[in-house]
Structure formats: structure tokens, C-alpha cells
Design an enzyme around this catalytic site. Sequence first.
Site, short mmCIF file in Angstrom:
data_model
loop_
_atom_site.label_atom_id
_atom_site.label_comp_id
_atom_site.label_asym_id
_atom_site.label_seq_id
_atom_site.Cartn_x
_atom_site.Cartn_y
_atom_site.Cartn_z
N GLY A 87 0.65 -2.54 8.64
CA GLY A 87 1.79 -1.63 8.55
C GLY A 87 2.83 -1.87 9.62
O GLY A 87 3.71 -2.72 9.49
N ARG A 88 2.68 -1.12 10.73
CA ARG A 88 3.73 -1.10 11.75
C ARG A 88 4.16 -2.47 12.29
O ARG A 88 5.36 -2.67 12.53
CB ARG A 88 3.32 -0.16 12.89
CG ARG A 88 3.45 1.30 12.47
CD ARG A 88 2.64 2.23 13.34
NE ARG A 88 1.22 2.05 13.12
CZ ARG A 88 0.28 2.77 13.72
NH1 ARG A 88 0.62 3.70 14.61
NH2 ARG A 88 -0.99 2.56 13.45
N THR A 145 -13.87 15.74 -11.91
CA THR A 145 -12.46 15.83 -11.49
C THR A 145 -11.96 14.47 -10.99
O THR A 145 -10.85 14.05 -11.29
CB THR A 145 -12.33 16.91 -10.39
OG1 THR A 145 -12.83 18.13 -10.92
CG2 THR A 145 -10.91 17.09 -9.94
N LYS A 204 0.86 -1.20 0.00
CA LYS A 204 0.00 0.00 0.00
C LYS A 204 0.89 1.24 0.00
O LYS A 204 1.74 1.41 0.87
CB LYS A 204 -0.92 0.01 1.22
CG LYS A 204 -1.84 1.24 1.24
CD LYS A 204 -2.99 1.07 2.21
CE LYS A 204 -2.75 1.64 3.58
NZ LYS A 204 -2.76 3.11 3.63
N ASP A 247 -13.83 14.78 -4.72
CA ASP A 247 -13.96 16.08 -5.41
C ASP A 247 -15.21 15.97 -6.26
O ASP A 247 -15.96 14.99 -6.14
CB ASP A 247 -12.69 16.34 -6.26
CG ASP A 247 -12.45 17.83 -6.50
OD1 ASP A 247 -13.42 18.57 -6.74
OD2 ASP A 247 -11.29 18.25 -6.44
N ILE A 248 -15.45 16.94 -7.14
CA ILE A 248 -16.64 16.82 -8.00
C ILE A 248 -16.43 15.63 -8.94
O ILE A 248 -15.28 15.26 -9.25
CB ILE A 248 -16.94 18.13 -8.77
CG1 ILE A 248 -15.76 18.52 -9.66
CG2 ILE A 248 -17.32 19.25 -7.81
CD1 ILE A 248 -16.10 19.66 -10.63
N LYS A 269 -7.50 8.18 -1.67
CA LYS A 269 -8.78 8.67 -1.11
C LYS A 269 -9.31 9.90 -1.84
O LYS A 269 -9.46 10.98 -1.25
CB LYS A 269 -8.63 8.95 0.39
CG LYS A 269 -8.29 7.72 1.22
CD LYS A 269 -8.39 8.02 2.71
CE LYS A 269 -8.12 6.81 3.57
NZ LYS A 269 -6.72 6.35 3.54
N ASP A 322 -3.48 4.21 -2.24
CA ASP A 322 -4.50 4.73 -1.31
C ASP A 322 -4.47 6.25 -1.29
O ASP A 322 -3.82 6.86 -0.45
CB ASP A 322 -4.20 4.16 0.09
CG ASP A 322 -5.28 4.52 1.09
OD1 ASP A 322 -6.38 4.92 0.68
OD2 ASP A 322 -5.01 4.38 2.30
N THR A 349 -11.94 6.46 10.56
CA THR A 349 -11.95 5.98 11.95
C THR A 349 -11.50 7.06 12.93
O THR A 349 -11.68 6.92 14.13
CB THR A 349 -11.08 4.73 12.12
OG1 THR A 349 -9.87 4.94 11.41
CG2 THR A 349 -11.77 3.49 11.61
O1 C5P Z 1 0.51 0.37 11.08
P1 C5P Z 1 -0.89 -0.14 10.90
O2 C5P Z 1 -0.97 -1.66 10.74
O3 C5P Z 1 -1.85 0.38 11.93
O4 C5P Z 1 -1.31 0.47 9.49
C1 C5P Z 1 -2.57 0.32 8.96
C2 C5P Z 1 -2.68 1.10 7.68
O5 C5P Z 1 -4.07 1.16 7.33
C3 C5P Z 1 -2.20 2.54 7.76
O6 C5P Z 1 -1.70 2.91 6.47
C4 C5P Z 1 -3.45 3.31 8.09
O7 C5P Z 1 -3.42 4.64 7.63
C5 C5P Z 1 -4.49 2.51 7.31
N1 C5P Z 1 -5.85 2.65 7.83
C6 C5P Z 1 -6.22 2.34 9.13
N2 C5P Z 1 -7.51 2.48 9.56
C7 C5P Z 1 -8.42 2.92 8.72
C8 C5P Z 1 -8.09 3.22 7.40
C9 C5P Z 1 -6.78 3.08 6.98
O8 C5P Z 1 -5.39 1.92 9.91
N3 C5P Z 1 -9.66 3.04 9.13
#
Ligand code: C5P
Length: 239
Positions: A214-215, A68, A32, A64-65, A61, A59, A123
Site C-alpha cells: 500500500g503506502r 449469512t 485491493k 458471521d453465521i 473479511k 478484502d 496482526t
Molecule cells: O500500506 P501497507 O503496505 O502497510 O498496506 C498493507 C495492506 O495490507 C493494508 O491494506 C493493510 O490493511 C493490509 N494488511 C496488513 N497486515 C495484515 C493484514 C492486512 O498490512 N496482517
Amino acid sequence: MGPLIISLDVAQRADLFQLIDQFDANETLTVKIGMGMFYGEGPQIVRDLLNMGHHIFLDLKLHDIPNTVENGMRQIGRLGVTYTTVHALGGAQMIAQAKRGLLSGAQDAGVAPARLLAVTELTSITPQELQAEQNCRLDMADQVVSLAQLAKKAGADGVITSPLEVPTLQKQVGKDFLYVTPGIRPHGAPQDDQARTATPREAALKGSNALVIGRPIIQAANPVNTYHQLLEEWENAER
Ligand code: C5P
């Protein structure tokens, strides 16, 4: 079963490849790329990852109109990414034109069209903000269902949602829609800023179609091993 998408939330190209290069060159990943990396590096970073054989969730997101967004999505469609995102709050017409732009861009470029995923309420929005700032008459749960239904009707392929909401959404929106879920944490891992999390196995049991992590991977002492452990749990979960 869909992919385990690695969210490469790093600031710079060098940091991104420092992670990618730890994996075997033959391993196909789905990664992503968010707006920070894309605005900094431009579409070339996406092309470079695609040329290495990886799949991309871009990603950005869009909101806009409709015209566009359609033009923006036509460019995204040309790239050949697998998933991309719009805000469902942009409305049915915007979502429908986002989809049309994606399909026409993909056709122009001769690549497979990206799946269009909708973001419902972020969220980060609290129930208080939903009422006081957005003047929404529904509570958060109903608003999320309503926006997911709208997105589906307008032609989106799925939504981004918490794994804990998937059973409700499957009932109210349908199983013929993709539920892509961040908020995944291995057993005993730090929650970071995620409030309500599930393990890969729990997410699979609840019906997630793809995970975004992610993390827990990119900050692990050994990202490759951690990815493989999480992938095995995801792929081998009973469904
Ligand atoms: O590091 P982590 O596993 O929390 O990353 C989750 C990814 O999903 C991040 O890029 C975060 O911005 C994205 N995300 C999220 N919750 C959402 C929408 C997107 O954690 N509701």
C-alpha cells in the site's frame, strides 16, 4: 508466481482514480479494495475497475453465521473478483460455506471463481489479548498455524500472513496453499505501523505467493515508477 497487489487504501473514488489514471491504460493491475471504499462506493467501484481490465482483491473479511456468509459470498462471487477474504475464526463450517457461496455466485454469473483467503489472528491482536480476551490456550504462533490448517481443510485457497511466517506455514500447512503477504517495504523505506517487514525479494525467497503493498506505492512521489521497481524485484527474485 502471483501478482503484486496494490492496496488502494484511499478514502474516495476520486482519490482511487487519481492513482489508477497515472498508469498506462494498457497496464493490467491487481488492486485491493477494502471495506472503507466498498461501504462508501458500493460494488460499482469494483465493476468499474474490472471493466477497465484490472483484477481485484476484495478484502471484506466476512465473519458471521455460515448461511449469512454463504449468501454474502455468493454476491461477491458474482462480481468476478480474483481474491476475497474471511476470518478463519468463523469456523470450518463458515469457511466451507463461504467457498460454496463464491463458487455458486461465479457459476451463476459465468465468471472465474475468486480464491478464498483466510485471515488468521489479526496482526493487531497482541499475545496478551489472545490469552486474556480470546482465552486461547495456544501461543500466537501455534494459533496461527492451527487456524491456517483449519482454513485449508475447510476449503480456503490460502491465508494472509507476514512474509516472515511463510516458511513455518509451508512446513506445517503445506506448499499447496497460497500465502499472500502484506508487510512489504522496500530497502530503507519507512516501516509505518508495520512491525516486521520484508522486501519483495526477501518475501519471494521465503515463499510468498503474492504481495500486498500500500503506502510505499500510493504515497510515493512517483507511484508508477515505484510500482515498477517493486514489481521487477518481485518478478526477478530467485525462488
Ligand atoms: O500500506 P501497507 O503496505 O502497510 O498496506 C498493507 C495492506 O495490507 C493494508 O491494506 C493493510 O490493511 C493490509 N494488511 C496488513 N497486515 C495484515 C493484514 C492486512 O498490512 N496482517
